[in-house]
Scaffold this active site. Structure first.
Site, PDB file in Angstrom:
ATOM      1  N   ARG A  32       5.411   1.559   2.920  1.00  0.00           N
ATOM      2  CA  ARG A  32       5.190   0.078   2.965  1.00  0.00           C
ATOM      3  C   ARG A  32       7.764  -0.721   2.754  1.00  0.00           C
ATOM      4  O   ARG A  32       7.450  -1.481   2.390  1.00  0.00           O
ATOM      5  CB  ARG A  32       5.405   0.419   1.531  1.00  0.00           C
ATOM      6  CG  ARG A  32       4.006   0.800   0.893  1.00  0.00           C
ATOM      7  CD  ARG A  32       3.853   1.088  -0.449  1.00  0.00           C
ATOM      8  NE  ARG A  32       2.342   2.033  -0.957  1.00  0.00           N
ATOM      9  CZ  ARG A  32       2.600   2.664  -2.096  1.00  0.00           C
ATOM     10  NH1 ARG A  32       3.403   2.501  -2.939  1.00  0.00           N
ATOM     11  NH2 ARG A  32       0.884   2.822  -2.018  1.00  0.00           N
ATOM     12  N   ARG A  36       6.672  -4.905  -0.560  1.00  0.00           N
ATOM     13  CA  ARG A  36       6.958  -5.552  -1.661  1.00  0.00           C
ATOM     14  C   ARG A  36       8.546  -6.074  -2.407  1.00  0.00           C
ATOM     15  O   ARG A  36       8.115  -6.294  -2.790  1.00  0.00           O
ATOM     16  CB  ARG A  36       6.498  -5.173  -2.546  1.00  0.00           C
ATOM     17  CG  ARG A  36       4.787  -5.262  -3.083  1.00  0.00           C
ATOM     18  CD  ARG A  36       4.629  -4.549  -4.038  1.00  0.00           C
ATOM     19  NE  ARG A  36       4.508  -2.725  -3.594  1.00  0.00           N
ATOM     20  CZ  ARG A  36       4.703  -1.362  -3.630  1.00  0.00           C
ATOM     21  NH1 ARG A  36       3.558  -1.540  -5.300  1.00  0.00           N
ATOM     22  NH2 ARG A  36       4.440  -0.796  -3.734  1.00  0.00           N
ATOM     23  N   ARG A  45       3.519 -14.843   0.362  1.00  0.00           N
ATOM     24  CA  ARG A  45       2.255 -14.318   0.288  1.00  0.00           C
ATOM     25  C   ARG A  45       2.453 -14.876  -1.391  1.00  0.00           C
ATOM     26  O   ARG A  45       0.615 -14.430  -2.066  1.00  0.00           O
ATOM     27  CB  ARG A  45       3.024 -12.946  -0.764  1.00  0.00           C
ATOM     28  CG  ARG A  45       2.207 -11.694   0.529  1.00  0.00           C
ATOM     29  CD  ARG A  45       0.670 -11.475   0.883  1.00  0.00           C
ATOM     30  NE  ARG A  45      -0.046 -11.130  -0.195  1.00  0.00           N
ATOM     31  CZ  ARG A  45      -0.071 -10.392  -1.368  1.00  0.00           C
ATOM     32  NH1 ARG A  45       0.062  -9.003  -1.278  1.00  0.00           N
ATOM     33  NH2 ARG A  45      -0.627  -9.945  -1.857  1.00  0.00           N
ATOM     34  N   ASP A  81      -3.385  -2.771   4.456  1.00  0.00           N
ATOM     35  CA  ASP A  81      -4.322  -1.917   3.489  1.00  0.00           C
ATOM     36  C   ASP A  81      -5.650  -0.888   3.982  1.00  0.00           C
ATOM     37  O   ASP A  81      -6.510  -1.450   5.381  1.00  0.00           O
ATOM     38  CB  ASP A  81      -4.558  -2.468   2.071  1.00  0.00           C
ATOM     39  CG  ASP A  81      -4.246  -1.879   1.283  1.00  0.00           C
ATOM     40  OD1 ASP A  81      -3.777  -1.940  -0.061  1.00  0.00           O
ATOM     41  OD2 ASP A  81      -5.683  -1.061   0.754  1.00  0.00           O
ATOM     42  N   TYR A 156     -11.591   6.267  -3.717  1.00  0.00           N
ATOM     43  CA  TYR A 156     -11.063   5.523  -4.353  1.00  0.00           C
ATOM     44  C   TYR A 156     -12.729   5.300  -4.701  1.00  0.00           C
ATOM     45  O   TYR A 156     -13.022   3.617  -5.569  1.00  0.00           O
ATOM     46  CB  TYR A 156     -10.862   4.345  -3.448  1.00  0.00           C
ATOM     47  CG  TYR A 156      -9.010   3.577  -3.605  1.00  0.00           C
ATOM     48  CD1 TYR A 156      -8.763   3.450  -5.004  1.00  0.00           C
ATOM     49  CD2 TYR A 156      -8.281   4.825  -2.645  1.00  0.00           C
ATOM     50  CE1 TYR A 156      -7.374   4.110  -5.177  1.00  0.00           C
ATOM     51  CE2 TYR A 156      -7.237   4.862  -3.048  1.00  0.00           C
ATOM     52  CZ  TYR A 156      -6.587   4.443  -3.837  1.00  0.00           C
ATOM     53  OH  TYR A 156      -5.072   3.993  -4.106  1.00  0.00           O
TER      54      TYR A 156
END
Length: 351
Positions: A32, A36, A45, A81, A156
């Protein structure tokens, strides 16, 4: 680190470590890292949904490059992702801010499994375009492609979103094993094809993320999961045997031997297991990757520096060591702390 052969002049420290060859410096990258914690990422973004960003080659390329420019890491990792190939294959899944992947119609029976179609390379043409652009831009810096492993993808799909207990997943796994294996077989095909697209476009290594595999017992992993993860890794090995394959999960200390045996060249280790113990578990034929606790990056620098030195010393007991975190970079992490970690790792010569 144990030496097998002298690296070629074109072999990067990251690829040399993955192949258990001598490295001029210890390589480091962060899961990652493209995302973020970087202000330039948040600016890019703003107002752009996650899946839109993951389908736009220009955004994929720029976001992937951002941490390489800022941090000086030894590898880039493709911005994407794990649900991107699922959406590309026609599954109604979205990534909701603050929640994660959410599936409109959970998959819980044979009919729903039968409706899942294979992934065609052109379904993810935007990924191919981005990888080609990145390889041209990165030069000698390797690009790591990635995909989600069948168990995590299945979780998921069955739960309908993130889950702490994976209760419905385990119930289907044990209660309808034929449905479970068919679902994972289809997901292995999708993940394998997704990785093949990235490798064919120029990715130098791949990582298979089985984020939630640590929720399983060793027996359940061996019976219900390992064969399908092995199928994904075998697909890459057959298509591009020279490309290192990294296998990572969270809370998987008890599964490390099985994860290695599934077909990994490198086994990622979370912060719960010392790298010295992990090296013994996976054996001398595999390198290890990890494993600083991401939360510790919020601590004062002397604390972080001591942990980095300890982890590098443990990593020296493996056949090869790629420094990384034990999971992804937390959003509140100061990028300057990441840069200091990179500098320190580069100052600590591998054994």
């Amino acid at each position: 680190m144990a030496a097998m052969s002298t690296p070629t002049s074109t072999e990067s420290p990251f690829l040399a470590a993955c192949r258990r060859r001598p490295t001029g410096r210890r390589p480091v990258w962060f899961m990652r890292q493209a995302g973020r914690s970087l202000p330039e990422y948040r600016a890019l973004r703003e107002g752009v949904p996650m899946l839109t960003a993951c389908r736009t080659p220009e955004l994929i390329t720029e976001i992937t490059l951002q941490p390489v420019r800022r941090l000086g890491v030894d590898a880039a990792v493709l911005f994407s992702d794990i649900v991107v190939p699922l959406a590309a294959a026609g599954i109604d899944v979205d990534i909701q801010p603050g929640v994660g992947p959410v599936v409109a119609e959970p998959v819980r029976d044979a009919a729903a499994v039968a409706a899942i179609r294979p992934l065609a390379p052109d379904d993810v043409g935007y990924v191919r375009t981005a990888v080609r652009a990145l390889v041209a831009e990165l030069g000698d810096t390797p690009l790591i492609g990635f995909a989600g492993a069948p168990f995590t993808l299945a979780s998921y799909l069955i739960e309908g979103g993130p889950s702490r207990s994976h209760a419905r997943t385990k119930a289907l796994m044990h209660g309808q094993p034929e449905v479970w294996h068919e679902l994972c077989s289809r997901l292995a095909g999708i993940a394998g094809e997704f990785l093949k697209v990235q490798v064919a476009a120029g990715a130098s290594a791949v990582q298979l993320f089985d984020s939630w595999a640590g929720a399983l017992s060793a027996a359940d992993y061996a019976t219900f999961v390992a064969p399908h993860s092995a199928a994904v890794l075998r697909t890459v090995a057959q298509a591009a045997p020279q490309v290192p394959r990294i296998h990572f999960g969270v809370g998987t200390g008890h599964l490390l031997p099985a994860m290695a045996a599934a077909g990994a060249n490198v086994v990622g280790v979370d912060w719960r297991t010392p790298l010295s113990a992990a090296a013994e578990a996976v054996g001398p034929e595999r390198a290890v990757q990890g494993n600083l606790d991401p939360a510790l990056l919020l601590a004062p620098w002397p604390v972080v520096a001591d942990e980095v030195r300890r982890i590098c010393a443990e990593g020296d007991q493996a056949a090869g060591h790629v420094f990384n975190l034990g999971h992804g970079v937390l959003p509140e992490t100061d990028p300057d702390m990441l840069a200091r970690v990179v500098d320190l790792v580069h100052q600590l010569p591998p054994a």
